[in-house]
Scaffold this active site. Structure first.
Site, PDB file in Angstrom:
ATOM      1  N   HIS A  75       0.811  -1.219   0.000  1.00 23.99           N
ATOM      2  CA  HIS A  75       0.000   0.000   0.000  1.00 23.99           C
ATOM      3  C   HIS A  75       0.845   1.270   0.000  1.00 23.99           C
ATOM      4  CE1 HIS A  75       0.399   0.189   4.532  1.00 23.99           C
ATOM      5  NE2 HIS A  75       0.328   1.485   4.277  1.00 23.99           N
ATOM      6  N   ASP A 106       0.359  -7.558   2.238  1.00 24.25           N
ATOM      7  CA  ASP A 106       0.672  -6.144   2.028  1.00 24.25           C
ATOM      8  C   ASP A 106       2.188  -6.000   1.963  1.00 24.25           C
ATOM      9  OD1 ASP A 106       0.657  -3.430   1.830  1.00 24.25           O
ATOM     10  OD2 ASP A 106      -0.493  -3.057   3.662  1.00 24.25           O
ATOM     11  N   SER A 179       4.590   3.002   7.754  1.00 23.00           N
ATOM     12  CA  SER A 179       4.251   1.842   6.935  1.00 23.00           C
ATOM     13  C   SER A 179       5.422   1.438   6.046  1.00 23.00           C
ATOM     14  CB  SER A 179       3.042   2.152   6.051  1.00 23.00           C
ATOM     15  OG  SER A 179       1.876   2.281   6.821  1.00 23.00           O
TER      16      SER A 179
END
Length: 432
Positions: A75, A106, A179
């Site tokens: 992402h 992910d 992230s």
């Protein structure tokens, strides 16, 4: 009394030394993370379903210095075509390419444009064998709220598969910009996870992809093999009571493929150590083993062995769509599309202020026909719209829309003037 005071003083010194040793170890671990952690900057102009338009900053970390490979979240870089730039500590940003983006986890692997950027960097050790237990001390490293190269700490709080994929749960602060960065054991210094997400509004309830599953993908890529998970055409019952059981609810597998039945409980991939408790573990065990592997299942209370062909999921980097008048059309991504007889294409994105938005076209609309004729794929749609564009003719699009109330679906026809027509993703081969 002198002996007693001496013992007290000695105990104090030992306690102080132990505390200092622990602190020094954590400091050294974060210093190491500073060298192998990268900033990952992404610009994404037209998003497929599941992505968002815009630009952002995330993190990544070196996993193969010789190849110039950086691991991050999918992402962070998007599963849609995007421009990605990377900067290690003390370096300028330079362009990077996507080596692999996983369709399930992910996770993504990037390659820096200049291998010299990672030359001489000591690769971090990865915890490829074990998942850390609850209470294990960890540190998250990344760029929260654009505060570059920041470390935070906490513990492993648990492991959950509640959000489809299995994730490590941690109370180490993970914010926007973290992230893709490493979640590091503060005992061993090994990376145990990839910082991924948090629950907005919750207090320190954050998640990371376990590096154990990323290691398998990395090893297969380094061996020149396709790490794609299999597309088993299965829907599973939700494990609402945390029974750690993977039970088939629906199977859409065709003849000759791995044929499981509703009610089958998947227990093990034969030849692979360990039992299967969730979909992440099943796909992990099958990566690189699509040919010749069999499953042990519990069927009607009896153990059975099921074999069959297993095709890989579609490659993310091969994703293609048609962009026209501010609307992105692409393949249907609904896993149980067969339940509603959906075929062909759907709306992935509608640009704000576009012609498409003015026609009340919405994301997730299913495209059933163009001028009364079905369009099975991206190339067929492009050809049909291109013909209309050349003559300035409007096309009539027939949509199936999710409704609610006394009907699950509603239907609509919209007349669309074609503008700014182009293919998003890999272009068709010459001559097509």
């Amino acid at each position: 009394m002198k002996v007693y005071l001496y013992l007290v003083f000695l105990a104090f010194l030992l306690s102080t030394a132990a505390t200092a040793a622990t602190t020094d170890t954590s400091e050294d671990i974060f210093k190491g993370a500073l060298r192998y952690t990268a900033q990952v900057r992404t610009t994404l102009p037209v998003p497929f379903y599941g992505d968002r338009k815009g630009s952002g900053l995330g993190a990544g970390f070196v996993v193969d210095a010789g190849r110039g490979w950086i691991m991050t979240n999918a992402h962070v870089v998007g599963r849609s075509p995007s421009r990605v730039e990377i900067a290690l500590h003390g370096q300028d940003f330079s362009e990077a390419t996507k080596v692999y983006v996983d369709p399930f986890l992910d996770l993504a692997v990037l390659k820096v444009s200049n291998a010299a950027d990672t030359k001489g960097i000591e690769e971090p050790r990865l915890e490829c064998d074990d998942i850390p237990p609850v209470g294990h001390p960890v540190g998250a490293f990344g760029h929260p709220w654009r505060l570059q190269f920041t470390g935070t700490r906490g513990i492993i709080s648990g492991v959950t598969a509640r959000y489809r994929t299995e994730l490590l749960q941690t109370d180490a602060p993970i914010n926007q910009g973290n992230s893709g960065g490493p979640l590091i054991s503060l005992d061993s210094g090994r990376i145990v996870g990839i910082n991924t997400a948090g629950i907005r509004g919750a207090q320190n309830t954050n998640f990371a992809v376990s590096i154990k599953y990323a290691c398998r993908i990395l090893q297969l890529l380094q061996q020149g093999q396709d790490p794609s998970p299999p597309d088993l055409k299965l829907i599973y019952f939700r494990d609402m009571d945390n029974r750690k059981q993977l039970k088939v609810a629906r199977s859409y597998a065709g003849d000759g493929t791995l044929k499981l039945l509703p009610g089958d409980v998947i227990q093990q991939v034969i030849g692979v150590d360990g039992t299967v408790e969730n979909e992440t573990q099943l796909l992990h065990a099958l990566r690189g083993r699509l040919n010749g592997s069999s499953l042990k299942v519990l069927r009607n209370g009896q153990e059975a062995v099921v074999s069959g062909t297993k095709l890989p999921m579609a490659r993310v980097l091969d994703s293609r769509g048609v962009y026209a008048s501010g609307v992105l059309f692409g393949p249907i991504t609904i896993r149980d599309a067969n339940e509603i007889g959906a075929r062909g294409l759907m709306v992935h994105y509608v640009e704000s202020g576009s012609i498409g938005e003015s026609q009340d076209i919405e994301r997730s609309d299913l495209l059933e026909a163009v001028d009364g004729l079905a369009v099975p794929d991206v190339d067929a749609l492009y050809a049909r719209l291109n013909e209309a564009r050349k003559t300035g003719r409007r096309v009539t699009l027939t949509f199936k829309k999710l409704a609610g109330g006394d009907a699950m679906f509603s239907y609509a026809q919209r007349n669309l003037l074609i503008a700014d027509l182009r293919i998003i993703g890999p272009q068709p081969a010459a001559g097509r």
